[in-house]
Design a protein around this motif. Structure first.
Motif, PDB file in Angstrom:
ATOM      1  N   GLU A  51       0.530  27.812  14.550  1.00  0.00           N
ATOM      2  CA  GLU A  51       1.646  26.867  14.527  1.00  0.00           C
ATOM      3  C   GLU A  51       2.261  26.820  13.131  1.00  0.00           C
ATOM      4  O   GLU A  51       1.544  26.899  12.125  1.00  0.00           O
ATOM      5  N   PRO A  52       3.616  26.671  13.057  1.00  0.00           N
ATOM      6  CA  PRO A  52       4.268  26.481  11.745  1.00  0.00           C
ATOM      7  C   PRO A  52       4.141  25.018  11.310  1.00  0.00           C
ATOM      8  O   PRO A  52       5.074  24.223  11.476  1.00  0.00           O
ATOM      9  N   VAL A  53       3.003  24.648  10.750  1.00  0.00           N
ATOM     10  CA  VAL A  53       2.723  23.248  10.422  1.00  0.00           C
ATOM     11  C   VAL A  53       3.578  22.824   9.233  1.00  0.00           C
ATOM     12  O   VAL A  53       3.571  23.461   8.174  1.00  0.00           O
ATOM     13  N   SER A  54       4.349  21.736   9.416  1.00  0.00           N
ATOM     14  CA  SER A  54       5.240  21.257   8.368  1.00  0.00           C
ATOM     15  C   SER A  54       4.762  19.968   7.714  1.00  0.00           C
ATOM     16  O   SER A  54       5.201  19.623   6.616  1.00  0.00           O
ATOM     17  N   ARG A  55       3.870  19.232   8.379  1.00  0.00           N
ATOM     18  CA  ARG A  55       3.419  17.972   7.790  1.00  0.00           C
ATOM     19  C   ARG A  55       2.041  17.603   8.349  1.00  0.00           C
ATOM     20  O   ARG A  55       1.747  17.838   9.516  1.00  0.00           O
ATOM     21  N   LEU A  56       1.218  17.028   7.461  1.00  0.00           N
ATOM     22  CA  LEU A  56      -0.115  16.551   7.808  1.00  0.00           C
ATOM     23  C   LEU A  56      -0.202  15.066   7.440  1.00  0.00           C
ATOM     24  O   LEU A  56       0.217  14.673   6.342  1.00  0.00           O
ATOM     25  N   THR A  57      -0.716  14.244   8.353  1.00  0.00           N
ATOM     26  CA  THR A  57      -0.908  12.815   8.084  1.00  0.00           C
ATOM     27  C   THR A  57      -2.395  12.487   8.207  1.00  0.00           C
ATOM     28  O   THR A  57      -3.022  12.823   9.212  1.00  0.00           O
ATOM     29  N   ILE A  58      -2.947  11.841   7.164  1.00  0.00           N
ATOM     30  CA  ILE A  58      -4.362  11.459   7.137  1.00  0.00           C
ATOM     31  C   ILE A  58      -4.445   9.946   7.042  1.00  0.00           C
ATOM     32  O   ILE A  58      -3.910   9.351   6.104  1.00  0.00           O
ATOM     33  N   ASP A  59      -5.081   9.317   8.006  1.00  0.00           N
ATOM     34  CA  ASP A  59      -5.295   7.859   8.006  1.00  0.00           C
ATOM     35  C   ASP A  59      -6.727   7.597   7.555  1.00  0.00           C
ATOM     36  O   ASP A  59      -7.683   7.997   8.227  1.00  0.00           O
ATOM     37  N   SER A  60      -6.905   6.934   6.413  1.00  0.00           N
ATOM     38  CA  SER A  60      -8.246   6.718   5.851  1.00  0.00           C
ATOM     39  C   SER A  60      -8.290   5.382   5.124  1.00  0.00           C
ATOM     40  O   SER A  60      -7.300   4.930   4.547  1.00  0.00           O
ATOM     41  N   ALA A  61      -9.475   4.760   5.169  1.00  0.00           N
ATOM     42  CA  ALA A  61      -9.706   3.520   4.421  1.00  0.00           C
ATOM     43  C   ALA A  61     -10.426   3.779   3.109  1.00  0.00           C
ATOM     44  O   ALA A  61     -10.754   2.838   2.387  1.00  0.00           O
ATOM     45  N   SER A  62     -10.706   5.046   2.769  1.00  0.00           N
ATOM     46  CA  SER A  62     -11.439   5.405   1.555  1.00  0.00           C
ATOM     47  C   SER A  62     -10.455   5.888   0.499  1.00  0.00           C
ATOM     48  O   SER A  62     -10.267   7.100   0.293  1.00  0.00           O
ATOM     49  N   ALA A  63      -9.765   4.939  -0.127  1.00  0.00           N
ATOM     50  CA  ALA A  63      -8.805   5.303  -1.159  1.00  0.00           C
ATOM     51  C   ALA A  63      -9.523   5.985  -2.324  1.00  0.00           C
ATOM     52  O   ALA A  63     -10.613   5.586  -2.708  1.00  0.00           O
ATOM     53  N   GLY A  64      -8.873   7.013  -2.870  1.00  0.00           N
ATOM     54  CA  GLY A  64      -9.459   7.748  -3.981  1.00  0.00           C
ATOM     55  C   GLY A  64     -10.162   9.025  -3.576  1.00  0.00           C
ATOM     56  O   GLY A  64     -10.571   9.801  -4.433  1.00  0.00           O
ATOM     57  N   THR A  65     -10.327   9.259  -2.276  1.00  0.00           N
ATOM     58  CA  THR A  65     -10.940  10.507  -1.806  1.00  0.00           C
ATOM     59  C   THR A  65     -10.013  11.683  -2.129  1.00  0.00           C
ATOM     60  O   THR A  65      -8.813  11.630  -1.868  1.00  0.00           O
ATOM     61  N   VAL A  66     -10.573  12.750  -2.706  1.00  0.00           N
ATOM     62  CA  VAL A  66      -9.790  13.931  -3.086  1.00  0.00           C
ATOM     63  C   VAL A  66      -9.984  14.993  -2.003  1.00  0.00           C
ATOM     64  O   VAL A  66     -11.119  15.358  -1.669  1.00  0.00           O
ATOM     65  N   VAL A  67      -8.858  15.483  -1.441  1.00  0.00           N
ATOM     66  CA  VAL A  67      -8.895  16.439  -0.339  1.00  0.00           C
ATOM     67  C   VAL A  67      -8.071  17.667  -0.720  1.00  0.00           C
ATOM     68  O   VAL A  67      -6.929  17.539  -1.177  1.00  0.00           O
ATOM     69  N   GLU A  68      -8.660  18.844  -0.527  1.00  0.00           N
ATOM     70  CA  GLU A  68      -7.934  20.103  -0.653  1.00  0.00           C
ATOM     71  C   GLU A  68      -7.533  20.567   0.748  1.00  0.00           C
ATOM     72  O   GLU A  68      -8.386  20.692   1.628  1.00  0.00           O
ATOM     73  N   VAL A  69      -6.223  20.782   0.962  1.00  0.00           N
ATOM     74  CA  VAL A  69      -5.735  21.295   2.243  1.00  0.00           C
ATOM     75  C   VAL A  69      -5.693  22.815   2.133  1.00  0.00           C
ATOM     76  O   VAL A  69      -5.000  23.378   1.280  1.00  0.00           O
ATOM     77  N   ARG A  70      -6.440  23.508   3.016  1.00  0.00           N
ATOM     78  CA  ARG A  70      -6.554  24.966   2.968  1.00  0.00           C
ATOM     79  C   ARG A  70      -6.282  25.559   4.351  1.00  0.00           C
ATOM     80  O   ARG A  70      -6.580  24.923   5.371  1.00  0.00           O
ATOM     81  N   THR A  71      -5.736  26.746   4.376  1.00  0.00           N
ATOM     82  CA  THR A  71      -5.585  27.483   5.627  1.00  0.00           C
ATOM     83  C   THR A  71      -6.732  28.473   5.737  1.00  0.00           C
ATOM     84  O   THR A  71      -7.219  28.989   4.736  1.00  0.00           O
ATOM     85  N   ALA A  72      -7.167  28.731   6.986  1.00  0.00           N
ATOM     86  CA  ALA A  72      -8.314  29.609   7.211  1.00  0.00           C
ATOM     87  C   ALA A  72      -7.958  30.631   8.276  1.00  0.00           C
ATOM     88  O   ALA A  72      -7.227  30.328   9.227  1.00  0.00           O
TER      89      ALA A  72
END
Length: 597
Positions: A515-536
């Motif tokens: 899919e041609p992904v154009s946007r990702l939305t993450i709903d989380s209550a853990s503010a400050g979490t560091v996430v790397e978005v990677r394709t596999a």
């Protein structure tokens, strides 16, 4: 003459420092000249010695001058006609054999050949109660007439027992009596013995015979013995809990040192290894230390890799919590490179076990994570209480997709109607409003590129991505795509921030087709979490095979991550490299949108 049995009436008193250690050493090492002359040293019930007379092997009294000046010790109240059987005259030990005039051996429960010790359940014939007896047997190498090595070994172990007479702790059986070498009534092949209170319950092999113990119960059991080892080490003592047959498990699940008199060479470091071995056995049913001790105790020896390294409990039993797996391997000296995670003291192990037990108590209102062990009859949460897992039900997922599609169409209709009404209000046109059907599309003028719109990506499946572990809470990861932000997936709670124990943990999201992904939305209550978005390239790709697209720090609530939709992809990895508050991160929902021309 006062009856010797009457002097031993009542409960045998713990040796709370009331026996003079120099006198004990004298009792443990009789006069060698007296032994050479064929005399036998004896003690009266109060420990007094009469140097004026001695008794030969045939029961006759003789004066010190009768054997060239050598002295021996007999009870002061002994009559000349009384026959005192020497230790060398006593019969060998077996079930039913007397041990002095007070104890009777009932059942042999184990042995520790390295200490020359046997473990017996015996009976105190005065108080009519069971006791635990540790016998010091004469080793084959000690079977000589003068027996210098056996006496020295037994003497050192008995003196240790005398020094520990004042030590009392719920994690160790209480010392009741010490029988020094040469005590009247000891069999010929027994150099000494320690009598302790009997610990009810089961042996370690009997405890794990039906299967491994639940992880939290194992932590609670070892915590009691770790507390005893901590207090003993603070007093300069050692327990000797590195032998599986010295430990018994009480009916309420506490591990207790039941048989005393450890070998002379045991140290505090051996106690720490023994605690790690006990935890390892409760989790895996395998004893990780001596292979001979494992076979003697009826346990299976632990598996090892071709390089000789122990296989961790988590490798043998998926579901073992990471903190217990790390603690167990650290206590056994199997820490990672550079000694990271090594446990050196019983106090450190007790503190970490107490944290695990306390955390489990805080979560008692929630069903536990299944760790491979069946529930016990007295557990609050039983296996039958687990609700059927419907998160991967195809019919449920199909209904969810249909509902989302209907909702999206309704939103488009409402937005179109509002757009027309706003345009008519500000444009001043009297033309009646026209509602455009949702399936209709406006004509595209020649030379004009169509505007790109976004649509939700359907049929998203997820799994925990954990190259360095067994996957934190893998059974609940589907909650992040169930359409309900109130149902969440969370990582384990770590003692240290990444990358102290592992480089990170992630969620691998896979689509039915690229899919041609154009946007990702993450709903989380853990503010400050560091996430790397990677394709596999695939769902089972390694971290090195993935490509970094963007790094984002999560905010409270929804965090929107714009992506490049130019290149379609079939797999997106959310790789967490920084945990949230309390060294734990929680994600309620993730959703993807694709570009539609």
């Amino acid at each position: 003459m006062p009856d010797e049995t009457s002097a031993r009436q009542g409960e045998a008193k713990p040796l709370n420092g009331q026996i003079d250690e120099r006198a004990a050493r004298t009792e443990l090492h009789p006069n060698p000249q007296a032994d050479a002359a064929g005399t036998h040293p004896s003690l009266d019930p109060a420990g007094a010695v009469d140097p004026a007379t001695a008794t030969t092997h045939d029961g006759r009294e003789q004066s010190p001058a009768a054997d060239g000046g050598a002295t021996a010790r007999v009870p002061a109240q002994t009559r000349a006609t009384e026959r005192i059987p020497a230790a060398r005259d006593a019969v060998g030990t077996a079930a039913g054999s007397p041990l002095t005039d007070r104890y009777v051996l009932r059942q042999r429960t184990g042995s520790d050949p390295s200490a020359g010790a046997e473990f017996w359940r015996a009976e105190d014939t005065v108080l009519r109660r069971p006791v635990a007896v540790t016998l010091l047997r004469r080793l084959p190498a000690d079977d000589r007439s003068d027996d210098p090595e056996g006496s020295a070994r037994a003497g050192e172990m008995i003196v240790r027992a005398l020094r520990s007479g004042c030590f009392e702790h719920p994690g160790s059986a209480r010392l009741l009596d010490v029988l020094a070498p040469g005590t009247h009534g000891l069999p010929a092949d027994v150099l000494g013995a320690a009598v302790a209170e009997w610990v009810p319950g089961r042996s370690l092999a009997e405890t794990v015979a039906d299967g491994p113990v639940r992880a939290q119960r194992a932590a609670k059991a070892v915590e009691t013995l770790a507390a005893a080892a901590t207090e003993a080490h603070q007093q300069g003592l050692v327990l000797g809990c590195d032998h599986p047959q010295r430990i018994r498990i009480t009916p309420d699940g506490r591990a207790i040192l039941a048989f005393l008199l450890p070998r002379p060479s045991v140290s505090a470091a051996d106690d720490v290894r023994g605690l790690g071995g006990l935890l390892y056995t409760l989790l895996t049913r395998r004893w990780p230390l001596s292979v001979a001790d494992a076979a003697r105790a009826g346990l299976v020896a632990a598996d090892r890799t071709p390089t000789g390294r122990l296989r961790s409990p988590a490798q043998l039993r998926p579901g073992v919590p990471l903190e217990l797996d790390t603690l167990c391997m650290g206590a056994l000296g199997q820490a990672g490179e550079g000694g990271l995670g090594r446990v050196h003291t019983a106090a450190a192990m007790h503190r970490m076990l107490a944290d695990v037990v306390a955390e489990h108590a805080d979560q008692a209102f929630f069903p536990p994570v299944h760790d491979g062990a069946p529930s016990d009859p007295d557990d609050v949460w039983q296996d039958s209480d687990r609700l059927p897992d419907t998160r991967n039900d195809p019919q449920r997922r199909r209904n969810l997709r249909v509902g989302l599609a209907v909702l999206a169409i309704g939103v488009l209709i409402v937005l179109g109607y509002l757009g027309i009404q706003v345009g008519a209000l500000f444009g001043g046109s009297s033309t009646p409003p026209v509602v455009i059907p949702p399936a209709a599309t406006a004509p595209v003028q020649q030379g004009q590129a169509p505007a790109a719109v976004a649509a939700p990506v359907q049929d998203v499946s997820v799994q925990v991505f954990d190259p360095a572990g067994d996957g934190d809470n893998a059974a609940t990861v589907d909650r992040v795509v169930d359409g309900d932000p109130s149902t969440t997936w969370s990582t384990s709670r770590y003692f240290q921030q990444f990358p102290a124990l592992k480089p990170g943990i992630g969620i691998m999201a896979s689509f039915g087709s690229p899919e041609p992904v154009s946007r990702l939305t993450i709903d989380s209550a853990s503010a400050g979490t560091v996430v790397e978005v990677r394709t596999a390239p695939t769902a089972d790709a390694t971290l090195g095979q993935t490509d970094l697209v963007r790094t984002v720090t999560l905010e409270q609530g929804e965090t929107v991550v714009p992506l490049d939709a130019a290149e379609p992809t079939g797999h997106v990895l959310l790789w967490i490299t920084g945990l949230g508050p309390g060294n734990q991160s929680e994600i309620g929902e993730i959703s993807f949108e694709r570009a539609v021309q």
